[in-house]
Design an enzyme around this catalytic site. Structure first.
Site, PDB file in Angstrom:
ATOM      1  N   HIS A 148     -28.362 -13.756  20.364  1.00 47.08           N
ATOM      2  CA  HIS A 148     -29.325 -12.641  20.626  1.00 47.08           C
ATOM      3  C   HIS A 148     -29.112 -12.058  22.170  1.00 47.08           C
ATOM      4  O   HIS A 148     -29.207 -11.029  22.424  1.00 47.08           O
ATOM      5  CB  HIS A 148     -31.036 -13.201  20.717  1.00 47.08           C
ATOM      6  CG  HIS A 148     -32.084 -12.234  21.271  1.00 47.08           C
ATOM      7  ND1 HIS A 148     -32.465 -11.297  20.641  1.00 47.08           N
ATOM      8  CD2 HIS A 148     -32.623 -12.347  22.465  1.00 47.08           C
ATOM      9  CE1 HIS A 148     -33.416 -10.652  21.380  1.00 47.08           C
ATOM     10  NE2 HIS A 148     -33.354 -11.429  22.472  1.00 47.08           N
ATOM     11  N   GLU A 213     -40.051 -11.037  17.878  1.00 50.41           N
ATOM     12  CA  GLU A 213     -39.022 -11.842  18.368  1.00 50.41           C
ATOM     13  C   GLU A 213     -39.409 -13.121  17.638  1.00 50.41           C
ATOM     14  O   GLU A 213     -40.476 -13.775  17.973  1.00 50.41           O
ATOM     15  CB  GLU A 213     -39.012 -11.942  19.996  1.00 50.41           C
ATOM     16  CG  GLU A 213     -38.479 -10.874  20.702  1.00 50.41           C
ATOM     17  CD  GLU A 213     -37.904 -11.121  22.179  1.00 50.41           C
ATOM     18  OE1 GLU A 213     -38.517 -12.035  22.796  1.00 50.41           O
ATOM     19  OE2 GLU A 213     -36.982 -10.260  22.629  1.00 50.41           O
TER      20      GLU A 213
HETATM   21 MN    MN Z   1     -39.078 -13.842  23.983  1.00 51.07          MN
END
Ligand code: MN
Length: 449
Positions: A148, A213
Site C-alpha cells: 500500500h 482502508e
Molecule cells: Mn489508515
C-alpha cells in the site's frame, strides 16, 4: 515463547459446543474463538452488556456470572464483565484472559454441567445491537502495509514512492477516537478543502474521492508506565485482541492537507470497527514467521527478537466487499474487491508496533487502539483501498452489474471480513465491519435494505 502463543485444550479443533450454530463449518465464532463484545437486545434502551459470541448467539456475561459452577478465580474475572466494564477486564492482563477463556471453553462444551444454567443467558445476535466493544482511549494508525505504501507513494510522488525511513521506522500518526463507530453505523460523506492541480485556490465541497482502508485494529489490554518502554518480547502480553478497522479516507482532502504533518481531516470524520474483539489467544494457532525480503535492512535490535522472527506475524486473510445501492435494489450480493494475507501485507509485526510506540517512554493505556495501516497484498487485485485498485481513479473498476467505481458513491456499503484457517486448527473469523455511505449534508436515513 510468549504465553499468548501457547496452544492448549481450548484450541482443540475437535471441540464442539452445545450451542449448535457454533459447530457449523464456516461460522466465524466456533468455541475455539470466544471473542468479547458489547451488546443489548435490539430496539431496547437497556444498558450495554458484555457478551461472548458463540455461533449465532451471544452468551450474556451478566447472566452467566450469576450461574453456578464457575471454577477457581472465575468470579473475580467475571465481576467487571457482569458489570458491563470490558476495560476493567482487559486491564487484568493475559493471565485473567487465559483463565476465563478456559472456563468459558469448558462451560460451552458439549456435555458441560453448566449448559442448563447458561442456556438461559443466550441472546441471538440477529436480535441484538452492538456498540463499540470497549471505551476506546487513544488511537494511533500505523502504515505497515508496504505494498500500500509503495503504490500510494507512487501516486502522490511518482519519482519517490517509498521514503527512505520506511524500512527502519514503523510509520504512524495520532488519530482521534471520538469518531470511531461500530459496524453498521452509516458514514456521512465529509466535506473539506479540495484543490485540483489546475485550481488557483481550494474550495470547500463534499469529497469526491471517498475511500476505504482495510486494516486491523489491535486493542491494548494492560498499559505501561510513562518512561518505561515495552520490550519486544513483552509486547504481546500488552495486547488484548484484534478487530477489523475501516479507516475511511477522503483522498482529495488528504492530497491537499497531508504535507508537512500528515493526515488530519481526511481521516478523522469516521473510522469503523467490527464489534467483536478476537483475543490474541484465539489467534495463537495462526501465527507465522516474520521475514524481511532479501536485501532489506533487518530491524534495529530493539525491534528484533528470536520470538518475533519465529512467530511475530499473523496468517490471517483479510477481504473487502462492496454492495452498491443499485446492487441492493436488484437483490445482487456484495462483490469482493480484494483479498490479502496479513503475513504478506504487513512489514512490521504487532509486537514491533507496541515496542516502537513506547520506545520513547510514551505510555499506552488500556483501551488504546493501534491501527495496522492498509493491508494490501503484493498483487494489484489484493489492494486494500480503492485508491490503489483504481490507480488513483484513472482505471475505474467495472462491477458485475455494469456500474463502475473509482471511489465510493452514496449508498455504497463497504464490508471488511477476516478469517484464519489452517490444517490442524478450527477456522475462526473476526466477523464483519460494515458501513454505508450517506450523502453529504444533513443526516438522512440509510437506503432501504
Ligand atoms: Mn489508515
Amino acid at each position: 515463547m510468549s504465553a499468548a502463543l501457547a496452544l492448549d485444550e481450548t484450541h482443540d479443533p475437535a471441540l464442539a459446543s452445545w450451542v449448535v450454530s457454533a459447530n457449523a463449518a464456516h461460522t466465524d465464532f466456533p468455541i475455539q474463538n470466544l471473542p468479547f463484545g458489547r451488546f443489548r437486545r435490539g430496539g431496547t434502551a437497556e444498558a450495554w452488556r458484555i457478551g461472548v459470541a458463540i455461533g449465532e448467539q451471544i452468551l450474556d456475561l451478566a447472566g452467566a456470572a450469576a450461574a453456578s459452577g464457575w471454577p477457581g478465580e472465575s468470579a473475580t474475572w467475571l465481576a467487571p464483565l457482569a458489570a458491563g466494564d470490558l476495560n476493567a477486564f482487559m486491564a487484568m492482563g493475559p493471565a485473567a484472559r487465559r483463565g476465563l477463556r478456559l472456563a468459558l471453553s469448558r462451560a460451552l462444551r458439549e456435555g458441560s454441567p453448566q449448559q442448563a444454567a447458561l442456556q438461559a443467558c443466550l441472546v441471538a445476535q440477529a436480535r441484538s445491537e452492538m456498540a463499540v466493544p470497549c471505551r476506546i482511549g487513544d488511537y494511533t494508525d500505523f502504515y505497515t502495509g508496504i505494498h500500500h505504501a509503495t503504490t500510494v507513494g507512487r501516486l502522490f510522488r511518482p519519482d519517490n514512492p517509498l521514503l527512505p525511513n520506511y524500512p527502519w521506522v514503523p510509520i504512524g500518526y495520532h488519530g482521534r477516537s471520538s469518531s470511531i463507530v461500530v459496524s453498521g453505523t452509516p458514514v456521512r460523506r465529509p466535506q473539506g478543502q479540495l484543490k485540483g492541480p489546475d485550481d488557483a485556490a481550494p474550495q470547500l465541497a463534499p469529497t469526491q474521492r471517498l475511500d476505504h482502508e482495510l486494516e486491523l485494529g489491535a486493542f491494548i489490554g494492560s498499559g505501561n508506565r510513562q518512561g518505561e518502554p515495552i520490550g519486544i518480547d513483552e509486547a504481546e502480553e500488552h495486547l488484548f485482541g484484534l478487530v477489523l478497522l475501516n479507516d475511511w479516507s477522503a483522498r482529495d482532502v488528504q492530497a491537499w492537507e497531508y504535507q508537512p504533518l500528515g493526515p488530519f481531516l481526511a481521516k478523522n470524520f469516521a473510522s469503523t470497527v467490527s464489534p467483536w474483539i478476537v483475543t490474541m489467544e484465539a489467534l495463537a494457532p495462526f501465527r507465522a514467521p516474520f521475514e524481511r525480503p532479501a536485501g532489506d535492512p533487518q530491524p534495529l535490535p530493539y525491534l528484533d527478537s528470536a520470538a518475533n522472527r519465529a512467530s511475530g506475524q499473523l496468517d490471517l486473510v483479510v477481504e473487502a466487499w462492496l454492495q452498491t445501492a443499485a446492487m441492493r435494489a436488484q437483490g445482487q450480493p456484495a462483490v469482493r474487491l480484494s483479498r490479502a494475507n496479513v503475513r504478506e501485507a504487513a512489514y512490521w509485526t504487532l509486537a514491533q508496533l507496541v515496542t516502537h510506540h513506547t520506545v520513547n517512554g510514551c505510555n499506552l493505556q488500556c483501551g488504546d487502539l493501534l491501527g495496522s495501516g492498509t493491508l494490501s497484498g503484493p498483487a494489484p487485485d489484493q489492494a486494500g483501498s480503492l485508491l490503489e485498485l483504481s490507480m488513483g481513479g484513472r482505471q475505474p473498476l467495472t462491477l458485475p452489474n455494469g456500474e463502475t467505481r473509482s471511489f465510493l458513491q452514496d449508498g455504497d456499503t463497504l464490508t471488511l471480513r477476516a478469517w484464519a484457517e489452517r490444517a490442524g486448527a478450527r477456522r475462526i473469523g473476526l466477523g464483519e465491519c460494515a458501513g454505508t455511505v450517506l450523502p453529504a449534508g444533513p443526516l438522512r436515513p440509510p437506503p432501504a435494505p
